[in-house]
Design an enzyme around this catalytic site. Structure first.
Site, PDB file in Angstrom:
ATOM      1  CG  ASN A   1      -4.472  15.991   1.075  1.00  0.00           C
ATOM      2  OD1 ASN A   1      -3.993  15.378   2.017  1.00  0.00           O
ATOM      3  ND2 ASN A   1      -5.751  15.897   0.767  1.00  0.00           N
TER       4      ASN A   1
ATOM      5  CE  LYS B   1       3.852   6.688   6.331  1.00  0.00           C
ATOM      6  NZ  LYS B   1       3.557   7.684   5.266  1.00  0.00           N
TER       7      LYS B   1
ATOM      8  CB  THR C   1      -2.633  12.938   5.644  1.00  0.00           C
ATOM      9  OG1 THR C   1      -2.988  11.890   4.732  1.00  0.00           O
ATOM     10  CG2 THR C   1      -1.192  12.771   6.055  1.00  0.00           C
TER      11      THR C   1
ATOM     12  CE  LYS D   1      -4.196   1.767   0.546  1.00  0.00           C
ATOM     13  NZ  LYS D   1      -3.910   2.667  -0.598  1.00  0.00           N
TER      14      LYS D   1
ATOM     15  CE  LYS E   1       4.770   7.766  -1.232  1.00  0.00           C
ATOM     16  NZ  LYS E   1       4.117   8.002   0.080  1.00  0.00           N
TER      17      LYS E   1
ATOM     18  CB  SER F   1      -5.851   4.487   2.398  1.00  0.00           C
ATOM     19  OG  SER F   1      -5.642   5.634   1.627  1.00  0.00           O
TER      20      SER F   1
END
Ligand SMILES: NC(=O)C1=CN([C@@H]2O[C@H](COP(=O)(O)OP(=O)(O)OC[C@H]3O[C@@H](n4cnc5c(N)ncnc54)[C@H](OP(=O)(O)O)[C@@H]3O)[C@@H](O)[C@H]2O)C=CC1
Ligand SMILES: O=C(O)CCC(=O)C(=O)O
Length: 411
Positions: free
Chosen positions: A216, A90, A185, A66, A102, A344
């Site tokens: 964001n 994380k 976030t 992810k 990523k 998410s």
């Protein structure tokens, strides 16, 4: 030190604290898969433009990999590798059933038209569609991408595999996105800040904040922190930096940035040198843009007593050492910005269940996850007599190591 060397160094320090076997350490460090693809698109004027896209899938011991997809001119393999590895730790710190990945494309999205961005995203998806999926690798937004990018990936992926909303998160709500993901976030950063300050007998109210980045993450963090009574005294983005020692009116700034390209020219604050934003006088510094911005060049000049890492790897190891000697407390990225990937996960769960949660439930669950993550990280700090960064790394690495050993190597 580049991002990958810095991330590997932190991983190895955590591995030593945990006493991991050197062969297990090596297996955890090497990425599961690295993908590099050429993406050529016709530009609006008919000429061709070629870009390089990356997806690094770091580890899947705890579940599907992810992580976000970044569109930025500085996207390069080592940084994508570092960011993918950080996602593995994380998701484990947040204790959600994922591994880490990523991706990114080396491009300047501000220089591409909306139709060029769509073509580029579709070509990238065509090149990687066989390697992502609901139970293998689930992309999401990062710098320079957003819900629209996710909608194009979903649409292109669905042409090959049938309609699959859970293949990406951070989607528009109309396509199965979760309420609260856009703010998640920044909201997680606010909860993390609250948890840290509580521990120091303080609260957000009345603290002076400086925020680098007003996209964001930075803009939501600014809005939610100011709603809790925090005073945002300076912010910056690519257009420049602004300051108001009495506190910037964040609602007005948000309205201003919707109309103009950035924070530059906002009349509720005065312009300052963008290079000095990180060393401005404040109680709490929130880097929410690029990596490596806090380094040996500026660490000594930093005035903040607390740094909340909303960006990924904003602080390099040299700066970590300098700041620790100065008594500055750093809340590390793999915990501080984990609110995004946590929501998410809620989005993916809702898509798989075919059931949509109320926003209040999303935000309440997020608070529970952030508070639990803080408590677990502090327990590791106590067990290993280490700072918060090593507390988070030992927490994440230990969970992934346990899952890896339990699954075995299938020889
Ligand atoms: N989106 C998410 O859910 C998550 C993001 N993160 C991390 O948070 C950080 C920010 O991401 P996100 O907010 O999504 O990205 P955005 O693209 O939405 O925003 C990035 C912000 O940083 C600004 N910026 C870019 N370069 C500079 C610079 N040199 N100096 C000052 N500001 C700069 C941009 O300015 P401008 O808009 O004018 O270009 C923009 O305000 C990244 O490190 C990302 O990896 C971490 C966890 C989750
Ligand atoms: O929401 C996600 O899946 C990933 C977000 C991300 O890229 C990050 O946490 O750095």
């Amino acid at each position: 030190m580049n991002a990958l060397a810095a991330t590997n160094r932190n991983f190895k320090l955590a591995s030593r604290l945990l006493g991991l076997d050197s062969k297990l350490e090596k297996s955890l460090l090497i990425p599961f898969r690295e993908i590099k693809v050429e993406c050529t698109i016709p530009k609006d004027d008919g000429t061709l433009a070629s870009f390089v896209g990356f997806r690094v899938q770091h580890d899947n011991a705890r579940g599907p990999m992810k992580g976000g997809i970044r569109y930025h001119p500085e996207v390069e393999p080592d940084e994508v590798n570092a960011l993918a590895q950080l996602m593995t730790w994380k998701t484990a710190v947040a204790n959600i059933p994922y591994g880490g990945a990523k991706g990114g494309i080396g491009c300047d999205p501000s220089k591409l038209s909306i139709s060029e961005l769509e073509r580029l995203t579709r070509v990238f998806t065509q090149k990687i569609h066989d390697l992502i999926g609901i139970h293998t690798d689930v992309p999401a937004p990062d710098m320079g991408t957003g819900p629209q990018t996710m909608a194009w990936i979903l649409d292109e992926y669905s042409k090959f595999h049938g309609y699959s909303p859970a293949v990406v998160t951070g989607k528009p709500i109309d396509l199965g996105g979760s309420l609260g993901r856009d703010a998640a976030t920044g909201r997680g950063v606010m909860f993390a800040t609250e948890a840290l300050l509580n521990e120091h007998g303080k609260s957000i109210s009345g603290q002076r904040f400086v925020i680098q980045g007003f996209g964001n993450v930075g803009s939501w963090a600014a809005k939610l922190i100011s709603e809790q009574g925090g005073k945002i005294v300076a912010v910056s983005d690519i257009t420049g930096a602004i300051k108001n020692k009495d506190g910037i009116d964040i609602e007005s700034l948000l309205n201003y940035t919707k109309e103009h390209r950035g924070v530059k020219g906002f009349d509720g604050a005065h312009p300052i040198d963008a290079n000095s934003i990180l060393v401005e006088d404040c109680d709490i510094l929130i880097p929410a843009a690029l990596g490596g911005v806090i380094n040996r060049e500026n660490a000594n000049e930093i005035k903040a007593k607390f740094i909340i890492e909303a960006a990924n790897h904003p602080t390099d190891p040299d700066a970590d050492e300098i700041l620790s000697k100065k008594g500055v407390v750093i809340l590390p990225d793999i915990y501080a910005n984990s609110g995004g990937v946590t929501v998410s996960y809620f989005e993916w769960v809702q898509n798989i269940q075919g059931f949509m949660w109320e926003e209040e439930k999303v935000n309440d669950e997020l608070k529970t996850y952030m508070n639990r993550g803080f408590k677990n990280m502090k327990e590791m700090c106590k067990t290993h007599s280490c700072d918060l960064r090593m507390g988070a790394f030992t927490l994440g690495v230990n969970r992934v190591a346990r899952a890896t050993v339990l699954r075995g190597w299938g020889a």
